[in-house]
Design an enzyme around this catalytic site. Sequence first.
Site, mmCIF file in Angstrom:
data_model
loop_
_atom_site.group_PDB
_atom_site.id
_atom_site.type_symbol
_atom_site.label_atom_id
_atom_site.label_comp_id
_atom_site.label_asym_id
_atom_site.label_seq_id
_atom_site.Cartn_x
_atom_site.Cartn_y
_atom_site.Cartn_z
ATOM 1 N N VAL A 97 -9.600 -29.181 -62.460
ATOM 2 C CA VAL A 97 -9.458 -29.951 -61.234
ATOM 3 C C VAL A 97 -10.491 -31.065 -61.304
ATOM 4 C CG1 VAL A 97 -9.542 -29.888 -58.733
ATOM 5 C CG2 VAL A 97 -8.831 -27.866 -59.984
ATOM 6 N N GLY A 98 -10.071 -32.283 -61.051
ATOM 7 C CA GLY A 98 -11.023 -33.391 -61.109
ATOM 8 C C GLY A 98 -10.800 -34.335 -59.954
ATOM 9 N N GLY A 99 -11.553 -35.415 -59.958
ATOM 10 C CA GLY A 99 -11.440 -36.375 -58.882
ATOM 11 C C GLY A 99 -10.036 -36.949 -58.773
ATOM 12 N N PHE A 100 -9.382 -37.017 -59.891
ATOM 13 C CA PHE A 100 -8.075 -37.652 -59.929
ATOM 14 C C PHE A 100 -6.966 -36.711 -59.473
ATOM 15 C CE2 PHE A 100 -5.180 -40.799 -61.620
ATOM 16 C CZ PHE A 100 -4.081 -40.067 -62.020
ATOM 17 N N GLY A 101 -7.155 -35.445 -59.669
ATOM 18 C CA GLY A 101 -6.115 -34.487 -59.315
ATOM 19 C C GLY A 101 -6.275 -33.201 -60.110
ATOM 20 N N LYS A 102 -5.161 -32.535 -60.336
ATOM 21 C CA LYS A 102 -5.240 -31.247 -61.032
ATOM 22 C C LYS A 102 -4.631 -31.345 -62.434
ATOM 23 C CE LYS A 102 -5.138 -28.354 -56.946
ATOM 24 N NZ LYS A 102 -4.349 -27.416 -56.133
ATOM 25 N N VAL A 103 -5.115 -30.513 -63.308
ATOM 26 C CA VAL A 103 -4.594 -30.488 -64.675
ATOM 27 C C VAL A 103 -3.995 -29.110 -64.965
ATOM 28 C CG1 VAL A 103 -5.111 -30.875 -67.098
ATOM 29 C CG2 VAL A 103 -6.410 -32.092 -65.362
ATOM 30 N N ASP A 140 -17.769 -42.985 -69.541
ATOM 31 C CA ASP A 140 -18.076 -41.660 -69.004
ATOM 32 C C ASP A 140 -18.139 -40.638 -70.133
ATOM 33 O OD1 ASP A 140 -18.752 -39.831 -67.103
ATOM 34 O OD2 ASP A 140 -16.726 -39.601 -66.279
#
Length: 810
Positions: free
Chosen positions: A486-492, A600
């Site tokens: 789960v990241g800032g952009f969404g889920k994986v 990053d």
Amino acid sequence: MMITGNVVELLMWVSILCLICVSNGFDPVDHYLIDCGSPINTPVGDRVFVADNPDSNSLSTPQTISASTTQKPISSSNDSALYQTARILDGASRYTFPIRKPGRHWIRLHFFPFVYQNYNLSMAKFSVSAQNFTFIKEFKVENGPQVKEYSLNLTYSNLTLTFIPSSKSFAFINALEVLSLPDDLIPEGARTIGPEDSYQIVSKKALETVARVNMGNNNKPVSPQNDPLWRLWVSDDTFLIHNNLAKFVSNTKAVNFTRGGVAEYIAPSSVYGTATMLNSEADPSMNANLTWRFVVDPGFEYLVRFHFCDIVSGSANTLFFNVYINSMLVLANLDLSKLTSNILGAPYFMDVITRVNDSSKLNVSVGPSNVGNHWPNAILNGLEIMKISNAKSSLDALDSDLKKNSKMKVGVIVGLTIGMFTAVIVAIVLFLLCRRRTCAHVSHSKAEDNFNGTAIFSSSKRGYRYPFVAIQEATDNFSESLLIGVGGFGKVYKGILRDETKVAVKRGVSHLGFAEFRTEIEMLSLVRHRHLVSLIGYCDEQNEMIIIYEYMENGSLKNHLHGSNVPGLSWQQRLEICIGSARGLHYLHTSSAKAIIHRDVKPANILLDENLMAKVADFGLSRSGPEIDESHVSTAVKGSFGYLDPEYLIRQQLTEKSDVYSFGVVMLEVLCGRPVIDPSLPREKVNLVEWAMMLQKRGQLEEIVDPRLAGQIKPDSLRKFGEIAEKCLVERGVDRPSMGDVLWNLECALRLQGNGNSFNHNGEMLSQINHVNNLEISVSSAQFSMGSVGDLAGISMSKVFAQLVREDKR
Ligand SMILES: *[C@@H]1O[C@H](CO)[C@@H](O)[C@H](O)[C@H]1NC(C)=O
Ligand SMILES: *[C@@H]1O[C@H](CO)[C@@H](O)[C@H](O)[C@H]1NC(C)=O
Ligand SMILES: *[C@@H]1O[C@H](CO)[C@@H](O)[C@H](O)[C@H]1NC(C)=O
Ligand SMILES: *[C@@H]1O[C@H](CO)[C@@H](O)[C@H](O)[C@H]1NC(C)=O
Ligand SMILES: *[C@@H]1O[C@H](CO)[C@@H](O)[C@H](O)[C@H]1NC(C)=O
Ligand SMILES: *[C@@H]1O[C@H](CO)[C@@H](O)[C@H](O)[C@H]1NC(C)=O
Ligand SMILES: *[C@@H]1O[C@H](CO)[C@@H](O)[C@H](O)[C@H]1NC(C)=O
Ligand SMILES: *[C@@H]1O[C@H](CO)[C@@H](O)[C@H](O)[C@H]1NC(C)=O
Ligand SMILES: *[C@@H]1O[C@H](CO)[C@@H](O)[C@H](O)[C@H]1NC(C)=O
């Protein structure tokens, strides 16, 4: 259409055909040589072409399926062995070859028209195809001999070569070759040269060799007998425009095939050992291009391979030149010695793809660069041009994209079908347009263009658009049990596509980050490298922002360094991971004219595949460096705390050296196996960088080495590693090494560890390295490139070091 009823099948079960003794290094697994129409086997040089005559007692067993066609062996008076006989094919016919090794194969067709009784072979008109690729259509061989060479990437199956005579005509063939190629001879893809820089995969395309030229040989070809893969290299003089500017040079002794470098089957030393160069001896201010002109079919793409080998310079870094195709710059200020670890005479080749749109000319030029005070010169040793099959899977000019309207004489039924098809298309387009208007009303989104139901990216770019349902299916409708991040952009999510490919599916939160989504796909489709996580596809249906990546079995490096339930990595594994990720970053920085800055770099963004090979991930923040003439625009600081370049924090100017800084932090983390910031520790140790650098300056770095590595690291390797990290972490970006230097030095640290196996391709290098060990890290950025020439094929010497332009999107 009517092929099946009328087929002569000539099955070549020739697996025992290994009577061919290959003395020149490469021994193809599939190697079929057929002398068509011949009653006996025919030796040619060191090879034997086998008879395809059913009556002879040979191993090949042609089969006649239909009695209505004839296949006649006929003979000519020509003394050249393969041209004495031919086989006439009166009906659609095919040759079938069982394929034992998947991969690229060459198919060579030999034609030599002659007159035999009632048959005038010059009158024959026919088409040839293989698998589903059209090689030639309505083809006539008016004068011979002609050898046509194609390459196909085959799987385990039968190769079927089909000959179809045009109506009231017949087909013929004199000889056939089918042979497997070395895996690395033809690349999976290459950089494209054109209005847009991108990368194109060709592994599923058929290729046709349109030119194979040896420069500087003064009218003498390199014959198939003198080539490890039986290629003919013709001389360049007929292609050269303005011969008076050129000088032919020959110095075969200077060619140095080093181990780990270009293999001899890429092109023999008789090709690399001669060159055409600019005749500038008398004129230090000479400024002219050497140009070769080739006639090609417009409306196709071409894979162009340049062969270079500096057989003329007395020392390294003295020959600089530019390379162009059709006046478009391919490479500026090419310095061969840099690309070949300063080994003068080491061969180097470079592949690019270009499209020929409207003229039937393909011009290739080299010309002196104006950097430095070098004597003007430019050189080319060899050139190959391969036509790439088009969307119709054809290589014939009749199927060119430009000839859409040439086939006016279609039958009524076909016309009707097309008419109906067009009507359907128009209806669909109208429907989509209406729908889009409705959408626009609802969302009046700035991203309107992007959600209109057409693919975002032109098909020439890699990045396949997947239907949403396919992704739902792959991820079990985004099942939480398949969630891997789960990241800032969404889920994986982990997913499995229909063809069983494991993938990682990143699903963006729909209301934010469309620009980032787009950037990431664009970046991923432009840059491809074995140390960068690659794009498999994307989906933008229903306002979804889904990116599909290759699945990385072993998760992130972060997990391996700090995770509790993974076995610790050995020092050698850690070094190899650093080397892999450095390669990926180096490629990002150098593969295109504008450096791509990752922004990053951290262990969480370095992923490991099933073999623990490192691949750099997460291009969401990546940006290209700006154009030279763009003014300074500061940018909001992005990246991860602890890894951020202090210079960037202060001046907000981003360069590749910011990535180098972050990479230095990663190196320390790899060495120490602890987080960059660990507030649970005593104050002086909280910040890993400060603490480690303090110890490094005192020469006590071993104190903070990950306890799991106890006793594993050789002191020399540790010392080298510490030095590199320290260099990466210096305050001023300009004082930091480039990623290329870092990579070179890391490889050195690995050798000092005595790993031996991975890098034993150049024994001498080791002692040389030990020798320079204590000197500055100043090795030129491309010197590590032996053995990875492909990685560097796209390097541009005119890199831009500047800061970043970008308005914030998150
Ligand atoms: C045989 O073919 C070759 C082409 O390679 C040609 O040069 C030669 O003149 C031909 N010989 C005869 C006798 O036709
Ligand atoms: C064979 O055909 C070619 C091309 O049509 C023609 O030029 C040649 O004269 C013909 N030869 C004979 C012997 O008929
Ligand atoms: C060629 O195309 C046909 C139908 O279009 C398909 O059935 C066949 O499998 C294809 N063959 C190969 C070798 O791709
Ligand atoms: C190749 O052709 C042979 C003979 O027709 C056939 O027996 C065999 O199954 C074929 N192999 C494949 C993989 O299609
Ligand atoms: C050729 O034309 C296509 C489509 O019109 C265009 O996308 C491409 O950039 C052109 N290529 C070159 C080399 O001009
Ligand atoms: C040939 O195709 C296979 C997949 O079908 C691919 O893995 C391989 O890399 C290709 N080889 C080349 C040389 O393009
Ligand atoms: C190739 O070179 C020729 C001769 O210099 C020139 O006439 C032609 O326009 C060039 N073609 C292209 C596509 O640059
Ligand atoms: C060489 O060719 C390139 C591309 O056409 C052109 O920009 C350059 O000016 C040429 N150089 C000379 C000296 O003619
Ligand atoms: C080839 O290059 C290597 C590395 O520089 C050198 O050691 C070797 O002597 C060279 N071989 C020849 C034949 O010049």
